[in-house]
Design a protein around this motif. Structure first.
Motif, PDB file in Angstrom:
ATOM      1  N   SER A  53      -1.467   4.801   0.555  1.00  0.00           N
ATOM      2  CA  SER A  53      -1.236   6.220   0.853  1.00  0.00           C
ATOM      3  C   SER A  53      -0.769   6.963  -0.403  1.00  0.00           C
ATOM      4  O   SER A  53      -0.980   8.178  -0.519  1.00  0.00           O
ATOM      5  CB  SER A  53      -0.289   6.416   2.035  1.00  0.00           C
ATOM      6  OG  SER A  53       0.907   5.764   1.830  1.00  0.00           O
ATOM      7  N   CYS A  73       6.934  -0.224   3.952  1.00  0.00           N
ATOM      8  CA  CYS A  73       5.703   0.469   4.365  1.00  0.00           C
ATOM      9  C   CYS A  73       4.652  -0.507   4.850  1.00  0.00           C
ATOM     10  O   CYS A  73       4.331  -0.545   6.027  1.00  0.00           O
ATOM     11  CB  CYS A  73       5.131   1.348   3.263  1.00  0.00           C
ATOM     12  SG  CYS A  73       3.601   2.151   3.789  1.00  0.00           S
ATOM     13  N   HIS A  86       7.132   4.949  -1.895  1.00  0.00           N
ATOM     14  CA  HIS A  86       7.965   4.913  -0.686  1.00  0.00           C
ATOM     15  C   HIS A  86       8.349   3.492  -0.284  1.00  0.00           C
ATOM     16  O   HIS A  86       8.983   3.301   0.739  1.00  0.00           O
ATOM     17  CB  HIS A  86       7.253   5.642   0.458  1.00  0.00           C
ATOM     18  CG  HIS A  86       5.838   5.189   0.648  1.00  0.00           C
ATOM     19  ND1 HIS A  86       4.770   5.825   0.065  1.00  0.00           N
ATOM     20  CD2 HIS A  86       5.329   4.144   1.316  1.00  0.00           C
ATOM     21  CE1 HIS A  86       3.651   5.189   0.379  1.00  0.00           C
ATOM     22  NE2 HIS A  86       3.964   4.157   1.135  1.00  0.00           N
ATOM     23  N   GLU A  87       7.939   2.488  -1.083  1.00  0.00           N
ATOM     24  CA  GLU A  87       8.371   1.103  -0.797  1.00  0.00           C
ATOM     25  C   GLU A  87       9.487   0.756  -1.780  1.00  0.00           C
ATOM     26  O   GLU A  87       9.264   0.088  -2.777  1.00  0.00           O
ATOM     27  CB  GLU A  87       7.196   0.136  -0.951  1.00  0.00           C
ATOM     28  CG  GLU A  87       6.130   0.331   0.108  1.00  0.00           C
ATOM     29  CD  GLU A  87       5.026  -0.728   0.049  1.00  0.00           C
ATOM     30  OE1 GLU A  87       4.335  -0.890   1.060  1.00  0.00           O
ATOM     31  OE2 GLU A  87       4.856  -1.392  -0.987  1.00  0.00           O
ATOM     32  N   CYS A 100       1.240   1.879  -2.964  1.00  0.00           N
ATOM     33  CA  CYS A 100       0.606   1.768  -1.658  1.00  0.00           C
ATOM     34  C   CYS A 100      -0.655   2.622  -1.604  1.00  0.00           C
ATOM     35  O   CYS A 100      -0.805   3.583  -2.356  1.00  0.00           O
ATOM     36  CB  CYS A 100       1.615   2.247  -0.617  1.00  0.00           C
ATOM     37  SG  CYS A 100       0.982   2.329   1.045  1.00  0.00           S
TER      38      CYS A 100
END
Ligand SMILES: [Zn+2]
Ligand SMILES: [Zn+2]
Length: 354
Positions: free
Chosen positions: A44, A161, A75-76, A42
């Protein structure tokens, strides 16, 4: 000796990710450990990899944020449950689950109402807890796990996300008549997801704005009713209003740069709203009297709540949501993918699939 796991981690911000060995997490009490099967890469992650965020012209470093190395990004996350704590409820070893990564302190008022996304002491997976660039991930409570059903697993991972960020932003404009124009600025992965969410919710007037015709073409096929190239249009504001065909009541800015903010704030009709989502950064002089006289609502949006992720996954499972383009790469290419995202050469989402 404690069991070990492997991860691709940031050891020096901005430099190549390193393949590190870490102590494998154990599922104690209410916690659950999953073998990571998919992990989206991602934008971020790019900011974290580069060493921080730009908040209004001020660079905030990872050290200032209290984030330590090695930092396991990602985080995904979608994984297969590999061990379950004695108090964990509702999941069994072997279950495939999407992970809600925006995990709060678990103690404050926001966390008690499952608004971990608004917790002041949030410890998100892939930020302050080891994330999905490792081969195992520990989740402190089974409530953060959501069944993807039979949707594509790589796409399912991205819902946590980019999908949730899009859904959470769209929900800030709802309810709205389906023919009322909504403008989406930025046709990157999250902007495309927002176009898809609006379409799945039955919205029929979505105008997407970008500076690249190739991304606009992808957005058109994802369900946008009109596209505007704000770089080549002689007057972007006029072009958007003409494409809208009616007063614009909502603008979602997925770039959120000084340039896009200037466009975003010039679009809404009286009583309309601007939702700021992107993390481009910088600052923008807000037209204060105009905000008051035109009764414009300004709202920031950061990912979304656990309840919203459950709603989004349920929407995806109905088949109404069209997946954005998703490319799959091995975990060893996580670092190269971060560089490609930084350089803007990625259309849609990239997901690690090993
Ligand atoms: Zn993200
Ligand atoms: Zn909290």
């Amino acid at each position: 000796m404690a069991k070990q796991m492997q991860a691709w981690a940031v050891t020096n911000p901005g430099e190549a990710l390193e393949n590190v060995r870490l102590e494998a997490p154990e599922a104690e009490a209410g916690a659950v450990v999953l073998d990571v099967a998919r992990c989206g890469v991602c934008h971020s992650d790019v900011h974290l990899w580069e060493g921080g965020f730009d908040f209004g012209g001020q660079q905030v470093t990872l050290a200032a944020m209290g984030i330590e190395m090695p930092l396991v990004l990602g985080h995904e996350i979608l994984g297969t449950v590999s061990s379950v704590g004695s108090d964990a409820k509702g999941v069994e070893v072997g279950d495939t689950r999407i992970v809600y990564p925006w995990i709060g302190c678990g103690e404050c008022a926001r966390c008690r109402e499952e608004r971990d996304d608004l917790c002041e002491r949030q410890a998100a997976l892939g930020v302050r807890r080891p994330g999905g660039f490792g081969d195992k991930v520990m989740v402190p409570d089974a409530k953060y796990l959501i069944d993807p059903g039979d949707i594509d697993l790589s796409w399912a991972a991205t819902l946590a996300c980019s999908g949730l960020t899009a859904y959470g932003a769209v929900q800030k404009l709802m309810p709205m008549d389906p023919n009322t124009p909504i403008v989406v600025i930025g046709a990157g992965g999250v902007g495309l997801s927002a176009v898809g969410v609006l379409s799945a919710l039955g919205h029929r007037n979505t105008i997407i704005v970008d500076i690249e015709d190739s991304r606009l073409a992808t957005a058109k096929s994802s369900g946008a009713s009109a596209t505007v190239n704000s770089r080549t249009a002689p007057n972007a504001i006029a072009a958007v209003n003409e494409a809208a065909g009616a007063p614009v009541m909502g603008v979602i800015d997925f770039v959120n740069s000084p340039q896009t903010a200037a466009l975003a704030f010039s679009l809404p009709a009286k009583g309309g709203a601007v939702v700021q989502v992107g993390l481009f950064g910088g600052s923008f002089p807000l037209p204060l009297a105009a905000m008051a006289v035109r009764a414009i609502r300004l709202e920031g949006s950061y990912v979304g709540s656990l309840a919203e992720l459950r709603e989004l996954v349920a929407l995806a499972r109905t088949g109404k949501l069209t997946p954005p383009p998703v490319a799959e790469v091995p975990r060893s290419e996580a670092g190269a993918t971060l560089a490609a995202l930084r350089d803007g050469s990625v259309v849609g989402r990239v997901v690690i699939n090993d």
